[in-house]
Structure formats: structure tokens, C-alpha cells
Design a protein around this motif. Structure first.
Motif, PDB file in Angstrom:
ATOM      1  N   VAL A  38      16.761  15.208 -51.894  1.00 30.17           N
ATOM      2  CA  VAL A  38      15.391  15.665 -52.166  1.00 30.17           C
ATOM      3  C   VAL A  38      14.657  14.638 -53.024  1.00 30.17           C
ATOM      4  CG1 VAL A  38      14.036  17.450 -53.331  1.00 30.17           C
ATOM      5  CG2 VAL A  38      15.967  18.094 -51.875  1.00 30.17           C
ATOM      6  N   GLU A  39      15.358  14.069 -53.998  1.00 28.83           N
ATOM      7  CA  GLU A  39      14.751  13.060 -54.880  1.00 28.83           C
ATOM      8  C   GLU A  39      14.307  11.823 -54.096  1.00 28.83           C
ATOM      9  OE1 GLU A  39      13.380  12.162 -58.614  1.00 28.83           O
ATOM     10  OE2 GLU A  39      14.513  13.960 -58.106  1.00 28.83           O
ATOM     11  N   ILE A  40      15.109  11.404 -53.150  1.00 28.52           N
ATOM     12  CA  ILE A  40      14.721  10.257 -52.302  1.00 28.52           C
ATOM     13  C   ILE A  40      13.471  10.599 -51.507  1.00 28.52           C
ATOM     14  CG2 ILE A  40      15.421   8.882 -50.297  1.00 28.52           C
ATOM     15  CD1 ILE A  40      18.286   8.969 -51.443  1.00 28.52           C
ATOM     16  N   HIS A  41      13.426  11.811 -50.985  1.00 29.27           N
ATOM     17  CA  HIS A  41      12.232  12.233 -50.240  1.00 29.27           C
ATOM     18  C   HIS A  41      11.004  12.244 -51.144  1.00 29.27           C
ATOM     19  CE1 HIS A  41       9.499  14.398 -47.670  1.00 29.27           C
ATOM     20  NE2 HIS A  41       9.398  15.354 -48.576  1.00 29.27           N
ATOM     21  N   LEU A  42      11.163  12.704 -52.390  1.00 29.19           N
ATOM     22  CA  LEU A  42      10.026  12.736 -53.313  1.00 29.19           C
ATOM     23  C   LEU A  42       9.568  11.329 -53.694  1.00 29.19           C
ATOM     24  CD1 LEU A  42      11.056  15.676 -55.671  1.00 29.19           C
ATOM     25  CD2 LEU A  42       9.300  15.694 -53.882  1.00 29.19           C
ATOM     26  N   GLY A  43      10.502  10.409 -53.797  1.00 29.59           N
ATOM     27  CA  GLY A  43      10.156   9.025 -54.146  1.00 29.59           C
ATOM     28  C   GLY A  43       9.522   8.277 -52.980  1.00 29.59           C
ATOM     29  N   TYR A  44       9.915   8.622 -51.781  1.00 25.67           N
ATOM     30  CA  TYR A  44       9.387   7.994 -50.567  1.00 25.67           C
ATOM     31  C   TYR A  44       8.919   9.112 -49.629  1.00 25.67           C
ATOM     32  CZ  TYR A  44      11.928   3.980 -52.347  1.00 25.67           C
ATOM     33  OH  TYR A  44      12.392   2.965 -53.144  1.00 25.67           O
ATOM     34  N   PRO A  45       7.714   9.651 -49.867  1.00 28.30           N
ATOM     35  CA  PRO A  45       7.274  10.805 -49.080  1.00 28.30           C
ATOM     36  C   PRO A  45       7.065  10.506 -47.595  1.00 28.30           C
ATOM     37  CG  PRO A  45       5.620  10.205 -50.738  1.00 28.30           C
ATOM     38  CD  PRO A  45       6.782   9.294 -50.904  1.00 28.30           C
ATOM     39  N   SER A  46       6.983   9.230 -47.244  1.00 28.38           N
ATOM     40  CA  SER A  46       6.826   8.900 -45.825  1.00 28.38           C
ATOM     41  C   SER A  46       8.124   9.141 -45.041  1.00 28.38           C
ATOM     42  CB  SER A  46       6.384   7.444 -45.661  1.00 28.38           C
ATOM     43  OG  SER A  46       7.364   6.583 -46.192  1.00 28.38           O
ATOM     44  N   ILE A  47       9.260   9.219 -45.766  1.00 22.98           N
ATOM     45  CA  ILE A  47      10.546   9.505 -45.116  1.00 22.98           C
ATOM     46  C   ILE A  47      10.703  11.028 -45.045  1.00 22.98           C
ATOM     47  CG2 ILE A  47      13.054   9.315 -45.307  1.00 22.98           C
ATOM     48  CD1 ILE A  47      12.660   6.724 -46.822  1.00 22.98           C
ATOM     49  N   VAL A  49      12.329  14.640 -45.114  1.00 23.17           N
ATOM     50  CA  VAL A  49      13.447  15.116 -45.934  1.00 23.17           C
ATOM     51  C   VAL A  49      14.716  15.297 -45.117  1.00 23.17           C
ATOM     52  CG1 VAL A  49      13.025  17.600 -45.728  1.00 23.17           C
ATOM     53  CG2 VAL A  49      14.023  16.677 -47.831  1.00 23.17           C
ATOM     54  N   TRP A  50      14.597  15.493 -43.818  1.00 27.62           N
ATOM     55  CA  TRP A  50      15.774  15.719 -43.003  1.00 27.62           C
ATOM     56  C   TRP A  50      16.595  14.446 -42.779  1.00 27.62           C
ATOM     57  CZ3 TRP A  50      15.807  12.975 -38.504  1.00 27.62           C
ATOM     58  CH2 TRP A  50      14.583  12.566 -37.984  1.00 27.62           C
ATOM     59  N   ILE A  51      16.098  13.287 -43.221  1.00 24.09           N
ATOM     60  CA  ILE A  51      16.895  12.051 -43.102  1.00 24.09           C
ATOM     61  C   ILE A  51      17.784  11.839 -44.342  1.00 24.09           C
ATOM     62  CG2 ILE A  51      16.811   9.532 -42.924  1.00 24.09           C
ATOM     63  CD1 ILE A  51      14.356   9.858 -41.132  1.00 24.09           C
ATOM     64  N   PRO A  52      17.227  11.752 -45.563  1.00 23.93           N
ATOM     65  CA  PRO A  52      18.106  11.481 -46.709  1.00 23.93           C
ATOM     66  C   PRO A  52      19.005  12.646 -47.092  1.00 23.93           C
ATOM     67  CG  PRO A  52      15.861  11.807 -47.470  1.00 23.93           C
ATOM     68  CD  PRO A  52      15.817  11.806 -45.965  1.00 23.93           C
ATOM     69  N   LEU A  53      18.567  13.877 -46.835  1.00 20.89           N
ATOM     70  CA  LEU A  53      19.354  15.033 -47.236  1.00 20.89           C
ATOM     71  C   LEU A  53      20.705  15.101 -46.515  1.00 20.89           C
ATOM     72  CD1 LEU A  53      19.256  17.448 -49.131  1.00 20.89           C
ATOM     73  CD2 LEU A  53      18.217  18.758 -47.289  1.00 20.89           C
ATOM     74  N   PRO A  54      20.745  15.068 -45.189  1.00 23.90           N
ATOM     75  CA  PRO A  54      22.062  15.108 -44.544  1.00 23.90           C
ATOM     76  C   PRO A  54      22.897  13.851 -44.790  1.00 23.90           C
ATOM     77  CG  PRO A  54      20.324  15.078 -42.886  1.00 23.90           C
ATOM     78  CD  PRO A  54      19.666  15.165 -44.223  1.00 23.90           C
ATOM     79  N   VAL A  55      22.231  12.708 -44.944  1.00 28.09           N
ATOM     80  CA  VAL A  55      22.987  11.480 -45.224  1.00 28.09           C
ATOM     81  C   VAL A  55      23.699  11.608 -46.569  1.00 28.09           C
ATOM     82  CG1 VAL A  55      22.772   9.023 -45.751  1.00 28.09           C
ATOM     83  CG2 VAL A  55      21.575   9.979 -43.778  1.00 28.09           C
ATOM     84  N   ALA A  56      22.989  12.090 -47.591  1.00 25.51           N
ATOM     85  CA  ALA A  56      23.593  12.253 -48.918  1.00 25.51           C
ATOM     86  C   ALA A  56      24.720  13.278 -48.879  1.00 25.51           C
ATOM     87  CB  ALA A  56      22.531  12.664 -49.935  1.00 25.51           C
ATOM     88  N   ILE A  57      24.527  14.362 -48.141  1.00 30.03           N
ATOM     89  CA  ILE A  57      25.558  15.398 -48.054  1.00 30.03           C
ATOM     90  C   ILE A  57      26.798  14.877 -47.336  1.00 30.03           C
ATOM     91  CG2 ILE A  57      26.105  17.623 -46.979  1.00 30.03           C
ATOM     92  CD1 ILE A  57      23.218  18.469 -47.674  1.00 30.03           C
ATOM     93  N   VAL A  58      26.600  14.148 -46.243  1.00 30.42           N
ATOM     94  CA  VAL A  58      27.749  13.612 -45.491  1.00 30.42           C
ATOM     95  C   VAL A  58      28.500  12.571 -46.320  1.00 30.42           C
ATOM     96  CG1 VAL A  58      28.367  12.198 -43.490  1.00 30.42           C
ATOM     97  CG2 VAL A  58      26.825  14.139 -43.212  1.00 30.42           C
TER      98      VAL A  58
END
Length: 161
Positions: A38-47, A49-58
Motif C-alpha cells: 500500500v505504501e508503494i502505491h501511495l508513493g507512486y499513485p500511477s502504479i 495497487v494490485w501490482i505492488p500488493l501481491p508482489v510484496a505478499i508473494v
């Protein structure tokens, strides 16, 4: 053919356990992975949220699984051995076997420990076993490793050494 090999391997193991991380140990790291995504999404709102969230979880799940890949095994057969992680010790070199409870383990890993010892410590596993070595050619004085079943491991080592 593969079934007979697997059966022979299973028969040759007197004890085998994986030092996996229990479910309660997954809670905070997985929460941290969600927050990071979520923090990555907030820092880069153009990305999205469904990209960094599952990557971080995996990535976190893979890390947690890798922490639990260590095994403790005692083999039977012509040349019985103690396997701790990737290291192995023929049981003919096993000397005194001690069971260390949580507090004794803490001291053995700290001020009472020998820097030349072989240690496989997992903080989420309370008890441990210390095995003195009798091999004069080995500079390692003892092995100290975590195990969930210290009595069974100690009995097997004492009986087969």
C-alpha cells in the motif's frame, strides 16, 4: 521405481522434522508486506495497487517459507547419521547428548557458547539439543540445534551412538 526409492528412504529415517515458522509467526511479516504494498502505491499513485500488493505478499511468503526449510533428521541403517540442515554427522562420533530448555538454550547461545560450535538456531522453536563430538580430527566441539522433539532426538542419538 521411484516409489521403492521413496519407501526405502522413509524406512531409513528414524526421525525427521522441518523447523517451519508457525502460523502466529506469519502474522506480522504478512501485515508488513500488505503495508509495504500500500505504501508503494501511495508513493507512486500511477502504479495500480494490485501490482505492488501481491508482489510484496508473494515475496514475504517466499521468505517465510525459506526460513522454515531447515530439517533435523536421524537416519537408520548401516551408517546412521544426524542431519541438521545440510550438515551431517555419523553417529559414531556422538558423545554426550544434552537437552536444553528455553533458558538453558539462551545461555548456550550467548555467554556460555563456543564460537567454534555448529549452531542451527530457530527462535520460534523453544528447546534444543547439544551434542558433544568425539571425532579428534573435527575442530567443532559440539552441535547445538533447535528441535521441537528434543527427547525423541536425544533418545535416538544415545541409542545409536
Amino acid at each position: 521405481m521411484a516409489d521403492t526409492v521413496n519407501t526405502a528412504v522413509k524406512r531409513a529415517l528414524a526421525h525427521s522434522e522441518r523447523l517451519y515458522v508457525p502460523a502466529w509467526g506469519w502474522l506480522l511479516p504478512m501485515l508488513g508486506a500488505v503495508l509495504l504494498g500500500v505504501e508503494i502505491h501511495l508513493g507512486y499513485p500511477s502504479i495500480p495497487v494490485w501490482i505492488p500488493l501481491p508482489v510484496a505478499i508473494v515475496v514475504m511468503a517466499a521468505l517465510m517459507l525459506s526460513l522454515g526449510r531447515s530439517r533435523v533428521r536421524v537416519t537408520a541403517g548401516d551408517e546412521p547419521e544426524l542431519w541438521v540442515g545440510d550438515a551431517h554427522l555419523p553417529l559414531r562420533f556422538v558423545g554426550v547428548v544434552e537437552i536444553l530448555e528455553k533458558d538453558d538454550k539462551r545461555r548456550a547461545l550467548g555467554r556460555d557458547g563456543d564460537p567454534a560450535a555448529f549452531v542451527l538456531h530457530r527462535g520460534w522453536v523453544g528447546p534444543a539439543v547439544r551434542v558433544q563430538l568425539t571425532d579428534p580430527a573435527d575442530p567443532t566441539p559440539y552441535w547445538l540445534f533447535s528441535t521441537r522433539k528434543p527427547k525423541k532426538v536425544a533418545e535416538l542419538l544415545r541409542a545409536r551412538s
